[in-house]
Design a protein around this motif. Structure first.
Motif, PDB file in Angstrom:
ATOM      1  N   SER B  63     -17.882  18.093  22.886  1.00 21.42           N
ATOM      2  CA  SER B  63     -18.061  17.402  21.607  1.00 21.42           C
ATOM      3  C   SER B  63     -18.961  16.186  21.792  1.00 21.42           C
ATOM      4  N   TRP B  64     -18.881  15.521  22.937  1.00 23.40           N
ATOM      5  CA  TRP B  64     -19.751  14.352  23.138  1.00 23.40           C
ATOM      6  C   TRP B  64     -21.195  14.769  23.277  1.00 23.40           C
ATOM      7  N   SER B  65     -21.435  15.814  24.097  1.00 22.03           N
ATOM      8  CA  SER B  65     -22.819  16.124  24.418  1.00 22.03           C
ATOM      9  C   SER B  65     -23.496  17.032  23.404  1.00 22.03           C
ATOM     10  N   LEU B  66     -22.729  17.832  22.664  1.00 19.68           N
ATOM     11  CA  LEU B  66     -23.373  18.760  21.748  1.00 19.68           C
ATOM     12  C   LEU B  66     -22.984  18.546  20.296  1.00 19.68           C
ATOM     13  N   LEU B  67     -21.663  18.604  20.032  1.00 21.05           N
ATOM     14  CA  LEU B  67     -21.247  18.669  18.636  1.00 21.05           C
ATOM     15  C   LEU B  67     -21.522  17.380  17.874  1.00 21.05           C
ATOM     16  N   ASP B  68     -21.155  16.249  18.495  1.00 22.35           N
ATOM     17  CA  ASP B  68     -21.363  14.982  17.779  1.00 22.35           C
ATOM     18  C   ASP B  68     -22.691  14.339  18.127  1.00 22.35           C
ATOM     19  N   ALA B  69     -23.484  15.006  18.954  1.00 19.80           N
ATOM     20  CA  ALA B  69     -24.678  14.335  19.462  1.00 19.80           C
ATOM     21  C   ALA B  69     -25.779  14.275  18.415  1.00 19.80           C
ATOM     22  N   VAL B  70     -26.637  13.310  18.620  1.00 18.02           N
ATOM     23  CA  VAL B  70     -27.788  13.157  17.735  1.00 18.02           C
ATOM     24  C   VAL B  70     -29.020  13.603  18.501  1.00 18.02           C
ATOM     25  N   PHE B  71     -29.696  14.611  18.017  1.00 17.68           N
ATOM     26  CA  PHE B  71     -30.842  15.127  18.760  1.00 17.68           C
ATOM     27  C   PHE B  71     -32.149  14.530  18.294  1.00 17.68           C
ATOM     28  N   ASN B  72     -32.183  14.199  17.044  1.00 17.70           N
ATOM     29  CA  ASN B  72     -33.422  13.643  16.508  1.00 17.70           C
ATOM     30  C   ASN B  72     -33.086  12.493  15.592  1.00 17.70           C
ATOM     31  N   ALA B  73     -33.702  11.377  15.834  1.00 18.62           N
ATOM     32  CA  ALA B  73     -33.369  10.237  14.981  1.00 18.62           C
ATOM     33  C   ALA B  73     -34.627   9.438  14.710  1.00 18.62           C
ATOM     34  N   SER B  74     -34.714   8.931  13.542  1.00 14.90           N
ATOM     35  CA  SER B  74     -35.886   8.121  13.225  1.00 14.90           C
ATOM     36  C   SER B  74     -35.744   6.740  13.842  1.00 14.90           C
ATOM     37  N   SER B  75     -34.550   6.294  13.962  1.00 14.60           N
ATOM     38  CA  SER B  75     -34.366   4.989  14.599  1.00 14.60           C
ATOM     39  C   SER B  75     -33.034   4.950  15.323  1.00 14.60           C
ATOM     40  N   HIS B  76     -32.870   3.915  16.103  1.00 12.12           N
ATOM     41  CA  HIS B  76     -31.665   3.829  16.914  1.00 12.12           C
ATOM     42  C   HIS B  76     -30.415   3.620  16.087  1.00 12.12           C
ATOM     43  N   GLU B  77     -30.583   3.279  14.813  1.00  8.06           N
ATOM     44  CA  GLU B  77     -29.406   3.046  13.975  1.00  8.06           C
ATOM     45  C   GLU B  77     -28.576   4.306  13.862  1.00  8.06           C
ATOM     46  N   ASP B  78     -29.292   5.460  13.670  1.00  5.07           N
ATOM     47  CA  ASP B  78     -28.553   6.715  13.553  1.00  5.07           C
ATOM     48  C   ASP B  78     -27.718   6.965  14.798  1.00  5.07           C
ATOM     49  N   CYS B  79     -28.281   6.621  15.947  1.00  2.63           N
ATOM     50  CA  CYS B  79     -27.581   6.859  17.186  1.00  2.63           C
ATOM     51  C   CYS B  79     -26.341   5.990  17.298  1.00  2.63           C
ATOM     52  N   ARG B  80     -26.462   4.737  16.887  1.00  2.00           N
ATOM     53  CA  ARG B  80     -25.298   3.852  16.986  1.00  2.00           C
ATOM     54  C   ARG B  80     -24.166   4.343  16.121  1.00  2.00           C
ATOM     55  N   ALA B  81     -24.554   4.937  14.989  1.00  2.00           N
ATOM     56  CA  ALA B  81     -23.505   5.381  14.075  1.00  2.00           C
ATOM     57  C   ALA B  81     -22.772   6.600  14.602  1.00  2.00           C
ATOM     58  N   ALA B  82     -23.444   7.399  15.384  1.00  3.22           N
ATOM     59  CA  ALA B  82     -22.838   8.650  15.832  1.00  3.22           C
ATOM     60  C   ALA B  82     -21.867   8.413  16.983  1.00  3.22           C
ATOM     61  N   ALA B  83     -20.910   9.333  17.116  1.00  2.00           N
ATOM     62  CA  ALA B  83     -19.909   9.195  18.181  1.00  2.00           C
ATOM     63  C   ALA B  83     -20.368   9.860  19.460  1.00  2.00           C
ATOM     64  N   GLY B  84     -21.326  10.745  19.334  1.00  2.00           N
ATOM     65  CA  GLY B  84     -21.673  11.551  20.500  1.00  2.00           C
ATOM     66  C   GLY B  84     -22.876  11.005  21.249  1.00  2.00           C
ATOM     67  N   ALA B  85     -23.436  11.837  22.072  1.00  2.00           N
ATOM     68  CA  ALA B  85     -24.566  11.425  22.888  1.00  2.00           C
ATOM     69  C   ALA B  85     -25.795  11.218  22.034  1.00  2.00           C
ATOM     70  N   CYS B  86     -26.677  10.375  22.531  1.00  2.00           N
ATOM     71  CA  CYS B  86     -27.896  10.103  21.778  1.00  2.00           C
ATOM     72  C   CYS B  86     -29.057  10.724  22.520  1.00  2.00           C
ATOM     73  N   TRP B  87     -29.264  11.995  22.319  1.00  2.00           N
ATOM     74  CA  TRP B  87     -30.396  12.618  23.008  1.00  2.00           C
ATOM     75  C   TRP B  87     -31.707  12.215  22.365  1.00  2.00           C
ATOM     76  N   ALA B  88     -31.611  11.626  21.196  1.00  2.00           N
ATOM     77  CA  ALA B  88     -32.824  11.191  20.507  1.00  2.00           C
ATOM     78  C   ALA B  88     -33.583  10.158  21.325  1.00  2.00           C
ATOM     79  N   VAL B  89     -32.873   9.470  22.205  1.00  2.00           N
ATOM     80  CA  VAL B  89     -33.557   8.461  23.020  1.00  2.00           C
ATOM     81  C   VAL B  89     -34.639   9.126  23.867  1.00  2.00           C
ATOM     82  N   VAL B  90     -34.341  10.354  24.299  1.00  2.00           N
ATOM     83  CA  VAL B  90     -35.348  11.077  25.078  1.00  2.00           C
ATOM     84  C   VAL B  90     -36.502  11.465  24.182  1.00  2.00           C
ATOM     85  N   ALA B  91     -36.172  11.919  22.968  1.00  2.00           N
ATOM     86  CA  ALA B  91     -37.233  12.286  22.041  1.00  2.00           C
ATOM     87  C   ALA B  91     -38.135  11.091  21.780  1.00  2.00           C
TER      88      ALA B  91
END
Lengths: 392, 375, 259
Positions: B63-91
């Motif tokens: 659930s951390w790495s896939l289900l709740d993760a954010v894969f694409n985000a326009s800004s870091h705000e989306d990542c902070r809001a999510a509970a899972g991993a922020c793969w968007a940082v790599v993007a």
């Protein structure tokens, strides 16, 4: 042609003589190396002079002026560089010693798990080994350093058990306060170990005399734990816990392990354990199946086959590469400089930067590691000579 | 044909081809479970512990790495809001992570160089290509083309100084330099150590044993801090080159021991046959002994090559921007800093893929050797 | 070739029978290695099994002391049926000695320790008695002077004789030999065969897989020819060598006896 000519072998020119040539090559090599060495040396002196950097070892006795985060012995910023390097060395020994113990336990467990019949266990351990091995140790250490930084603040620390706290400032747990009885308890432990050794020797002699097999596991454990326990009880069972308590922003008291120490220890332990697991696995698999069959054919049951036939032969294959891994782990502890753990290389680096005396500082570091590696090599040669399987 | 009735021991059927298919268990899966998971009480207990352990950790991880993760985000705000991993940082940051501070528009050059490089490595791994005639031109071509692409200054390509090289290509450059310089040195050291001339042997032994006993870090320190002192005033060597030489020497010391093992395995008869034919020392070594010795110790060689690849990450300490260093410095960005873990996991994954592929290759080579495959 | 009617042999509970195989079948995956093996070996009988490689002779003999599992059929050794029951397996293995093609001596132990290990641990003999027993058997195989050496220091023939002595130390009632001389240099084969002949003369029940036809002619009570996993022919040596019935036996004998 005179008679003497016929019996005399033709003398060629001395320049083609193999022995002569070899001597010439070696002289050339020695002279060449000597010249290069002298040229480098004089360059170094000249450059150091030009840059106004001092040479010599006197800096070891001057005050260092920097603080060290954690130390086994007393140290403060007024102490000498020499003492600072000693602190670094002791820190290296501390993390390497614990690393070797934990890596061995974890590695042996994973290695045996790899060859077990249980598919789940062998699959899990092979994933562990592959991930451990194929990621650089640098990344292991940084990874765990990052994980620790993500842990909660001391006020919201995780509590695995009563009095222990896991947080981004490291790990603290209650630790007994020193009591005068404790050295005696330690003595009791030594007596216990001696007792176990004697028990085993006695059981073996009895077996050889009468054929009776005596199980020594539970009595042995009893003696091992019992002796120190008895001594401790005799002193009135002193046990006062130093419980960590939150004061301000951090905990005071108890046993404290810094985040740098934990990250470095876990990183190099996991990395080395995966290599040890592979060594253990290949050692066990190196014993030919014919050995197990022959032992079974002669009626030995599984436990005895392991103890008398498989493990002695497997150990001969396992121990030398494992000793190399221990050396590797000790060298990897030099990565403390990455996350701020004050090991020898870290402090040596600081010394180097502050005094500018790079040559001396690096020489000290290299000599220390060389010394450790020679000690381990000697042990390995000694062990190999004792257990070498004799052949014609 | 008369039946055999003289012997009082019954015979089985004399007709061949009376084989039958094996007895099948009722359901094959159950049989597998029975044998591999619950074959004994101890086994069953272990299975239960493993299953509990997996139940405790795997769903959380998924659930951390896939289900709740954010894969694409326009800004870091989306990542902070999510509970899972922020793969968007790599993007968001993969360019600086993998290419360092190399000029943005010129990244295609790095990519092209990487493709050529990987192609060359792939070809080198095939036994069919193992001949001097093929490998030497191949690697000369790779060397020139990748260096040209990376450095530029010719063919209309903008010049990019080595201080700007970074990321994955720098890792590759360090790695190749280590191998290309270190491997011939390793062969020389191994041959020297087995030499009959005591001075040569002593020099090689001291060299190998002392450098094997020290951490690679100290050698890198020497390369960065001490080596410039060895040079007369005015002469300077590029830092990258010095580091590469240092790593190559370290690699050569370990590799020399592996090659020495291979040399020892060649029987005396080979040397004697070559001598009898009148071949000189170097001819014997290059044409007869080394081709055999290198094949024998190939698995050990590949293991050290894998180690050399992993060791490139050490330049983090001396400030060269390989993939790992680039990631570390790029994640100093205060907005994304809390997602450093995800970035490291990605970099770790890249290392894992390379090293795992190489180690599988090494196992395949071992299998070829075991089967006696001729190559 | 007429198809012989299959007569399943009833299990003879007589004390006379040392080994009995009833309808034994074994598969390795999809490949059938043993096809409907029926065999009975009396106490004191000497059986020699021969056949081309891959015929299943080693497999059959290894099934008898449970080094391989059979999937169908029954194997009864000395009245004990071989199943997955560990106690049965251990009981059988103490009574059945096995000599391997590759000797399989324990290289990290001295010869005397190789011999005394099992008697001390399995039969719970005191060390002194075990060593006396071991030296006795070492004298029987005529290498008592090697007792304190290590296996790596002995020649192949000496190692195999030690292996025989090791099995004998457990005082088995049946001895199995799996190609005991195939890994030996020609000049050492005789010394091992001599030991085996002596053993046979003393009345040991033996089952030997071998290509040594001279030995077979001297010692065997029964010759068994196996091919493709089946027992093709069973006969006494005189019949077997002079007038084998089956075509395949004839072919095999021609190959092995003329070269």
């Amino acid at each position: 042609m005179s008679a003497s000519d016929k019996n005399q072998p033709t003398q060629g020119s001395i320049f083609y003589d193999q022995g002569f040539r070899s001597i010439v090559y070696q002289i050339l090599l020695a002279v060449g190396l000597g010249y290069v060495g002298w040229a480098l040396f004089s360059n170094v002196i000249e450059n150091l002079d030009r840059q106004g950097i001092a040479t010599g070892w006197s800096f070891l006795w001057t005050s260092s002026g920097f603080d060290i985060g954690e130390s086994v012995i007393e140290y403060d910023a007024g102490d000498t560089y020499g003492r600072a390097l000693l602190v670094g060395f002791l820190n290296t020994v501390r993390v390497a010693f614990l690393g070797i113990i934990f890596a061995t336990i974890l590695g042996v467990f994973m290695g045996v798990a790899r060859v077990s019949r249980n598919w789940l266990l062998s699959t899990i351990s092979s994933w562990f080994v592959e991930i451990g091995r194929n990621v650089p140790v640098v990344l292991h250490v940084i990874f765990w350093g990052t994980v620790i930084h993500l842990l909660p603040q001391p006020r919201e620390a995780m509590v695995p058990f009563e009095g222990a706290f896991i947080m981004n400032r490291g790990f603290v747990m209650p630790f007994p306060v020193y009591d005068d009885a404790y050295p005696w308890v330690g003595l009791g432990l030594i007596v216990g170990i001696a007792g176990v050794v004697f028990l085993n020797k006695w059981a073996q002699a009895k077996r050889e005399r009468t054929g009776q097999y005596i199980h020594t596991l539970w009595p042995g454990l009893g003696i091992f734990f019992g002796c120190p326990l008895v001594v401790w009880l005799a002193f009135g069972a002193p046990l006062v816990w130093d419980v960590p308590a939150l004061k301000g922003f951090n905990f005071q008291g108890g046993l404290q392990l810094s985040p740098e120490f934990i990250a470095l220890l876990v990183g190099i332990t996991v990395y080395t354990a995966s290599f040890i697991a592979e060594i253990v696995r290949s050692g066990i698999q190196s014993v030919p199946s014919g050995q197990v069959e022959a032992a079974g054919a002669v009626g030995l049951r599984q436990g005895f086959i392991m103890r008398y036939v498989v493990i002695p032969q497997a150990l001969r294959v396992i121990v030398p590469p494992t000793a190399s891994q221990y050396l590797s782990l000790t060298k990897n502890s030099s990565l403390g400089v990455l996350i701020g753990y004050p090991d020898l290389v870290n402090i040596g680096n600081t010394t180097l930067n502050q005094t500018g005396q790079a040559v001396e500082a690096i020489t000290i570091m290299m000599l220390v590691y060389l010394g450790i590696s020679i000690v381990i090599s000697l042990f390995m040669n000694f062990y190999n000579r004792i257990v070498a399987i004799k052949e014609r | 044909m008369p039946n055999d009735t003289t012997s009082n021991i019954p015979t089985s059927g004399t007709k061949s081809g009376r084989t039958a298919p094996p007895p099948t268990e009722r359901i094959p899966v159950l049989k597998w479970i029975r044998e591999n998971l619950v074959s004994s009480p101890l086994n069953t207990v272990v299975t239960i512990i493993c299953v509990f352990g997996l139940i405790y950790t795997v769903p959380d991880f998924i659930s951390w790495s896939l289900l709740d993760a954010v894969f694409n985000a326009s800004s870091h705000e989306d990542c902070r809001a999510a509970a899972g991993a922020c793969w968007a940082v790599v993007a968001d940051k993969h360019r600086p992570m993998f290419f360092g501070v190399y000029p943005y528009e010129e990244h295609w050059r790095l990519l092209l160089g990487l493709i050529i490089y990987c192609g060359a490595v792939g070809l080198t791994m095939l036994p069919k290509c193992w001949s001097y005639k093929f490998l030497v031109p191949l690697w000369l071509f790779t060397l020139f083309s990748t260096l040209t692409l990376m450095w530029g200054g010719v063919l209309g390509l903008a010049e990019v100084d080595t201080s700007q090289w970074g990321g994955l290509p720098l890792t590759m450059v360090l790695f190749s330099g280590t191998i290309v310089v270190g491997f011939p040195l390793a062969i020389l050291l191994a041959l020297g150590r087995r030499s009959d001339m005591p001075a040569v042997k002593a020099v090689c032994v001291i060299f190998i044993e002392s450098l094997r006993g020290v951490p690679l870090i100290t050698i890198l320190f020497v390369a960065v801090n001490v080596f410039p002192l060895f040079l007369p005033q005015g002469l300077e060597f590029d830092k990258l080159l010095r580091v590469m030489v240092g790593m190559a020497i370290f690699f050569a010391c370990y590799q020399a021991e592996v090659i020495r093992g291979g040399l020892q395995a060649i029987s005396r008869g080979q040397y004697e046959a070559a001598e009898a034919l009148g071949l000189g020392y170097w001819q014997t070594m290059i044409r007869i002994i080394l081709p055999q010795a290198l094949r024998i110790c190939l698995p050990g060689i590949v293991n050290h090559v894998i180690a050399a690849f992993k060791n490139t990450s050490l330049v983090l300490i001396i400030g060269l921007f390989d993939m790992l260093t680039a990631t570390t410095s790029v994640m100093q960005d205060p907005e994304w800093r809390r997602f450093t873990l995800e970035a490291y996991i990605c970099v770790g994954f890249v290392y894992f893929c390379f090293c795992y592929a190489l180690s599988k290759y090494s196992q395949q080579v071992e299998r070829w050797l075991g089967e006696g495959k001729r190559f | 070739m007429n198809e012989q009617a299959q007569t399943p042999r009833p299990s003879s509970a007589s004390d006379d029978t040392a080994i009995e195989l009833i309808d034994v079948n074994k598969w390795y995956g999809d490949f059938q290695a043993l096809v409907d093996i029926n065999l009975s070996v009396k106490r004191g009988e000497r059986v020699v099994v021969c056949g081309p490689s891959g015929s299943g002779k080693s497999t059959m003999i290894r099934c008898i002391n449970r080094l391989e599992h059979h999937q169908r059929g029954k194997i009864i050794v000395d009245g004990t049926e071989l199943t997955d029951n560990l106690k049965n397996i251990e009981a059988v293995r103490s009574e059945v000695g096995m000599v391997f093609q590759s000797f399989n001596l324990f290289p990290h132990m001295r010869i005397i320790d190789n011999l005394t290990l099992a008697p001390m641990l399995v039969r719970k003999m005191p060390k002194a008695d075990a060593e006396e027993l071991a030296m006795g058997y070492l004298e029987r195989v005529q290498i008592p002077e090697q007792a304190y050496k290590y296996p790596g220091q002995l020649s192949g023939g000496q190692q195999q004789r030690v292996a025989i002595a090791r099995s004998l130390c457990m005082q088995p009632r049946v001895m199995l030999f799996d190609e005991p001389t195939s890994a030996l240099d020609p000049e050492m084969i005789k010394e091992v065969l001599d030991v085996m002949i002596e053993l046979a003369d003393e009345g040991m029940t033996m089952m030997v897989v071998t290509h040594e036809m001279g030995f077979a002619k001297t010692v065997a009570d029964t010759m068994i020819f196996m091919d493709l996993g089946e027992i093709v022919e069973v006969a006494t040596p005189d019949v077997f060598f002079t007038n084998p019935e089956n075509e395949r036996t004839q072919l095999f004998l021609k190959q092995i006896l003329t070269h």
